[in-house]
Design an enzyme around this catalytic site. Structure first.
Site, PDB file in Angstrom:
ATOM      1  N   TYR A 154       0.812  -1.213   0.000  1.00 47.50           N
ATOM      2  CA  TYR A 154       0.000   0.000   0.000  1.00 47.50           C
ATOM      3  C   TYR A 154       0.851   1.272   0.000  1.00 47.50           C
ATOM      4  CZ  TYR A 154      -3.892  -3.101   1.271  1.00 47.50           C
ATOM      5  OH  TYR A 154      -4.830  -4.096   1.299  1.00 47.50           O
TER       6      TYR A 154
ATOM      7  N   LYS B 190       3.982 -15.244   2.881  1.00 56.16           N
ATOM      8  CA  LYS B 190       3.925 -16.016   1.633  1.00 56.16           C
ATOM      9  C   LYS B 190       5.362 -16.320   1.222  1.00 56.16           C
ATOM     10  CE  LYS B 190       1.430 -17.855  -1.714  1.00 56.16           C
ATOM     11  NZ  LYS B 190       0.672 -19.098  -1.472  1.00 56.16           N
TER      12      LYS B 190
ATOM     13  N   ASP C 240      -2.513 -18.169   2.502  1.00 61.18           N
ATOM     14  CA  ASP C 240      -3.665 -18.878   1.953  1.00 61.18           C
ATOM     15  C   ASP C 240      -4.159 -19.946   2.920  1.00 61.18           C
ATOM     16  OD1 ASP C 240      -1.170 -19.930   1.410  1.00 61.18           O
ATOM     17  OD2 ASP C 240      -1.670 -20.691  -0.573  1.00 61.18           O
TER      18      ASP C 240
ATOM     19  N   ASP D  22      -4.960  -6.701   6.245  1.00 63.81           N
ATOM     20  CA  ASP D  22      -6.187  -6.039   5.815  1.00 63.81           C
ATOM     21  C   ASP D  22      -7.255  -7.088   5.482  1.00 63.81           C
ATOM     22  OD1 ASP D  22      -8.059  -4.264   4.854  1.00 63.81           O
ATOM     23  OD2 ASP D  22      -6.900  -3.613   3.131  1.00 63.81           O
TER      24      ASP D  22
ATOM     25  N   ASP E 278     -10.588  -8.568   8.137  1.00 62.62           N
ATOM     26  CA  ASP E 278     -11.987  -8.491   7.705  1.00 62.62           C
ATOM     27  C   ASP E 278     -12.644  -9.872   7.729  1.00 62.62           C
ATOM     28  OD1 ASP E 278     -11.890  -5.805   7.403  1.00 62.62           O
ATOM     29  OD2 ASP E 278     -11.948  -5.779   5.222  1.00 62.62           O
TER      30      ASP E 278
END
Length: 375
Positions: free
Chosen positions: A155, A204, A236, A260, A264
């Site tokens: 970001y 990852k 994942d 992020d 959620d």
């Protein structure tokens, strides 16, 4: 900074960003509960009102003034309601992006160097019916903290969109250095020490260089915390495990974009965003504490908003900025007690077809008072 010790009366300076929409209503209930804590344990909370968001635009023309930033920096911690309004009808959203309410939030995070975002996800026994997972998966419930790095990664990396060999091509850079990783890892392990002493570091590393560095630095930090067990998990797999066996997690430590998404997902698993608190911390004990939900302008002023997320954010402030663990426990226990007694705001009332026996619907102020009385 002031640090609370058991049996010692302490004074704390709390900046209050009431914000927009339901923000003033829910922050009023959070300060009501803080005052009840102060009365019981002998602490004093001094509040300074700070304008940010749409209300600041109306008063000053900008979403966050230099004076507001200075007031925040002069506080021991900041408690925030919610900012913003209806993005289709509010005149705030006809302004350039840098003058809209949310620009104030991005600016204050940067000015205060708030690099560590904490998002707890806790399932209350009384609200199990709202959880979308099966009972056999929920088991005895879950209680996790998602620790998200907030100021680095994809970001905040360099980005570009340009034509390359006749083809429009977009590029976003995912960059982390070891210092950025180390400081969020240290904070994650510190918070695990206040909880069940387990860290799941999510990356990852089978694909990304940034994740391989992340994993290396986390392993270095873990050596300083022999009491904390830790594991690495690919993002994942973590996304799957959150809906397969959420109870396995204590502290999930991860980078910006992964955090992020996962936070959620975790909030949805709890069943109600009106119950979810959050905190953003810097390298000192300073933090900004806010509910995870929005400003809900459609119900503003109606006295029906759920203040529990903001009250629990105030409890996080007691725990992480002021080291008042016993006082934070008292707030959280009071919330549980009120729910156990059957009090509900509209958003957490039983759904159609569910029993309402023993359930009492209350408004914003009454819910705040009930919790304050049980501190």
């Amino acid at each position: 900074m002031h640090y609370g010790k058991e049996g010692i009366e302490m004074d704390f300076k709390v900046g209050v960003i009431a914000g927009d929409g339901i923000g003033p209503e829910v922050t009023a209930e959070a300060t009501k509960v803080l005052d009840a804590i102060g009365q019981k344990y002998g602490h004093t909370f001094h509040y300074t009102e700070i304008l940010m968001g749409g209300c600041s635009i109306d008063a000053t023309g900008v979403p966050l003034t230099d004076e507001a930033i200075a007031a925040a920096k002069a506080s021991d911690a900041v408690l925030m309601g919610s900012i913003g309004g209806n993005t289709t009808t509010s005149p705030w959203y006809k302004l350039p992006p840098n003058l809209r309410p949310e620009a104030g939030l991005l600016k204050i995070r940067k000015e205060l160097n708030l690099f560590a975002n904490l998002r707890p996800a806790y399932l209350y026994e009384e609200l199990k019916a709202a959880c979308p997972l099966r009972d056999d998966i929920i088991g005895d419930g879950f209680d996790m903290m998602i620790m998200r790095e907030l100021t680095g990664g994809l970001y905040f990396g360099e980005r570009s969109t340009k034509e390359v060999d006749g083809v429009m091509t977009a590029c976003d850079s995912l960059t982390y250095n070891e210092n950025e990783i180390r400081r969020i890892a240290i904070r994650g392990f510190d918070i695990a020490m206040k909880r069940r002493k387990k860290v799941t570091s999510v990356d990852k590393a089978n694909v990304l260089d940034s994740s391989r560095l992340w994993r290396k630095v986390v392993e270095e930090v873990a050596k300083d915390y022999p009491e904390v067990s830790y594991e690495h998990m690919l993002v994942d797999n973590c996304a799957m495990q959150l809906v397969k066996n959420p109870a396995q997690f204590d502290v999930i430590l991860t980078e910006n974009m992964f955090g992020d998404i996962l936070s959620d997902e975790a909030s949805m698993v709890t069943g109600s965003i009106g119950m979810l608190s959050s905190a953003s911390l810097n390298e000192t004990k300073f933090g900004l504490y806010e509910p995870s939900g929005g400003s809900a302008p459609d119900i503003a002023g109606m006295g029906i908003a759920n203040p529990i997320a903001t009250i629990l954010s105030a409890a996080m402030m007691l725990r992480y900025s002021f080291d008042l663990d016993k006082e934070a426990d008292a707030v959280e226990a009071a919330v549980k007690q009120v729910l156990k007694e059957g009090y509900r705001t509209g958003d957490i009332m039983p759904q159609s077809g569910e029993s309402t026996e023993g359930i009492t619907k209350v408004g914003t102020a009454e819910m705040g008072s009930l919790i304050a009385e049980r501190v």
